[in-house]
Design an enzyme around this catalytic site. Structure first.
Site, mmCIF file in Angstrom:
data_model
loop_
_atom_site.group_PDB
_atom_site.id
_atom_site.type_symbol
_atom_site.label_atom_id
_atom_site.label_comp_id
_atom_site.label_asym_id
_atom_site.label_seq_id
_atom_site.Cartn_x
_atom_site.Cartn_y
_atom_site.Cartn_z
ATOM 1 N N ASP A 1 -38.838 28.892 -41.811
ATOM 2 C CA ASP A 1 -38.986 29.317 -41.035
ATOM 3 C C ASP A 1 -39.042 30.902 -41.201
ATOM 4 O OD1 ASP A 1 -38.972 26.613 -39.542
ATOM 5 O OD2 ASP A 1 -40.848 27.486 -38.859
ATOM 6 N N LYS B 1 -36.170 24.130 -39.259
ATOM 7 C CA LYS B 1 -36.392 22.769 -37.848
ATOM 8 C C LYS B 1 -35.150 22.467 -38.194
ATOM 9 C CE LYS B 1 -38.504 22.133 -36.212
ATOM 10 N NZ LYS B 1 -39.152 22.991 -34.535
ATOM 11 N N ARG C 1 -44.321 32.722 -30.672
ATOM 12 C CA ARG C 1 -42.592 32.788 -31.005
ATOM 13 C C ARG C 1 -42.053 33.227 -31.782
ATOM 14 N NH1 ARG C 1 -43.697 26.302 -33.320
ATOM 15 N NH2 ARG C 1 -41.528 26.617 -32.881
#
Lengths: 345, 345
Positions: free
Chosen positions: A235, A246, A87
């Site tokens: 993040d 998000k 990711r």
């Protein structure tokens, strides 16, 4: 059970795709399985995927058939590259992999048998520190919560996004444990519904009162003066205080400012990327269109429609009231204050 | 097939709960069945439920066993009260019922047999006018759309929300029919997913290019300068220009202003409630929590959680760039300009 833990040579984790309808523990015995679990979001949340990657490196170490340090480091590089590509947005993944590789470089000369145990120990350290960090963050953050507050949160920045306790939800937990009366508004957080599935599940377990809403209701709640503060996770944070979190976080931050609701971000120092001048440099992952056209396997939109599905968005630092870290609450000017906290960390 | 029409003594309508996976026509032969169809959102959209209520009154008229005008008006009052209570927010429902009752009062003295036909005629008039109104709105609104524009819309204010053609989507259709290249961003519109299900279905039929997003992505698209304008419908507009529309509209309007994106509302004059000083007086319907905890019958949240589920929200007039009506585009100051348009309507 923690969100992720090492036991008997395997990595055990709660399968977060199945919650809240099924509580299922799965295990990974190879680093490739860990990589798949991260990619498929069986484990998610920036701190948790950092820990998963570290444990993945430990699995890679034990499975290595190398007989020399040179061969061993090749195996470890290969595992690192595989985990690295799972990711792109959360920095904790890269931070944990780098920490593991640094250790391996520093310990050159140690016999491989011992080195493998040292690698596992370091992964265990990262996991243990994660909980301590969350609790420290909780103590600082709880100072911002008053008795009777209504707190809005987005996505899941709880125990399930970490090894245990949580970042944004950790702050809420601490305030609740301190005896403050509070109520949480939980954004369901489309497309993957981490709020409706995971945060709602955690708060139910913890008996913390909450109300579930769809993401598009949050603004109206603020307009109606029903929200006292917002706390979300992150993040990745750039050194100027820009926050990538998000998808939907940016919208909340704008609505918060418009309605004079303080907007806080809770994240460990390891989520701050000092190499980046601003959040514009943070890559935003785009995920499978099916996350939008289908919900838990059920088709909701006409077949074959075009979809835009960014998993994250960027909240410019101007909308952020403060960043809650394990080293204290960072306020504006962020560039200067982040630097000083990170340097003393 | 129109969204709703009268045929052979029955009201036929497209069951909007089933779209886009199934295209199913249902029919109602009593006003009570029409009331249930409105309540359960088999038909929805402010103009469409106004027309449904008018046809419901025609069904009530034909089924009345009254032999005197006095008995007849009692039957009609009963039907009106039943239809009146189906949904509280969209004013078109009350407007249509009032128009039907006014007619019945005016036509006192006409024999009942003829009166029943006059009542049906009036319902047919309302349905036919709805299409004409939408096309007029489309012609005015299309003036606001430039070649190459990216237009964001929320919920469904299309043919399915009206008898045909649509309000907000009618404007987009007109611009598209005029040959303008455009692209529509469709908010999925939780909880009932009118965007993902209905708007996506309509635009697919019309071959108008679009991209489906979750509601929480709209703000980030605006931040990235991907949206040139927003057009939404309305369930009720107060005389000061405050707009009540599908939940999430308020958030869009705030994000639009923050990002300098013009925010337009397309609605017929019948959606304006001149009796209300401001939108604060408009009742906001709260619907079944299951709409939030379940998606198309599938449970997504832990059982029994508390939910807040307002179906609409209030966008204060300050966020609205202009209101597109069948009599022209109304700009600020709204109070004065709405009054003058309504008075000449």
């Amino acid at each position: 059970m923690k969100t992720i833990e090492w036991k008997d040579g395997k990595v055990f984790l709660i399968d977060q795709r199945k919650l809240p309808l099924k509580y299922e523990i799965i295990n990974c015995s190879t680093y490739q399985e860990v990589a798949v679990a991260i990619k498929k979001m069986k484990i998610r949340g920036a701190p948790a995927i950092g820990v998963a990657a570290a444990f993945g490196m430990a699995l890679a170490a034990y499975s290595s058939k190398a007989s020399t340090y040179g061969e061993f480091i090749q195996d470890m590089e290969k595992a690192k590259n595989c985990l690295f590509l799972t990711r792109p947005t959360a920095i904790n993944l890269f931070w944990a992999l780098e920490r593991m590789m640094n250790l391996i470089n520093i310990k050159k000369g140690v016999d491989l048998f011992t080195l493998k145990d040292i690698i596992l120990q370091e992964a265990e350290n990262i996991a243990r520190e994660d909980i301590e960090i969350n609790k420290a963050m909780g103590r600082y953050g709880a100072l911002l919560i008053k008795d009777g507050d209504n707190i809005l949160t987005h996505c899941n920045a709880g125990a399930l996004a970490t090894v245990d306790y949580g970042t944004a939800l950790g702050v809420i937990r601490t305030a609740f444990e301190e005896g403050k009366k509070l109520q949480v508004y939980v954004d369901e957080t489309r497309p993957v519904l981490q709020g409706a599935r995971l945060t709602a599940w955690e708060l139910t377990q913890e008996k913390i009162p909450f109300t579930l809403i769809t993401d598009n209701m949050a603004g109206f709640l603020m307009y109606r003066k029903k929200v006292d503060l917002i706390i979300v996770g992150a993040d990745r944070i750039a050194r100027n205080g820009d926050v990538v979190n998000k998808i939907g976080t940016y919208s909340l931050s704008v609505l918060a400012r418009e309605n004079k609701v303080p907007f806080y971000v809770a994240a460990p120092i390891s989520s701050i990327d000092m190499s980046l001048k601003s959040g514009e440099e943070i890559p935003i992952e785009e995920r499978n269109p099916k996350e939008v056209t289908h919900i838990l396997g059920k088709q909701i939109a006409p077949a074959g429609v075009k979809v835009f599905n960014p998993a994250f968005d960027l909240t410019p630092n101007g909308y952020v009231e403060a960043i809650i870290t394990e080293k204290g609450i960072i306020r504006k000017p962020f560039e200067k204050n982040i630097k000083s906290v990170v340097n003393t960390a």
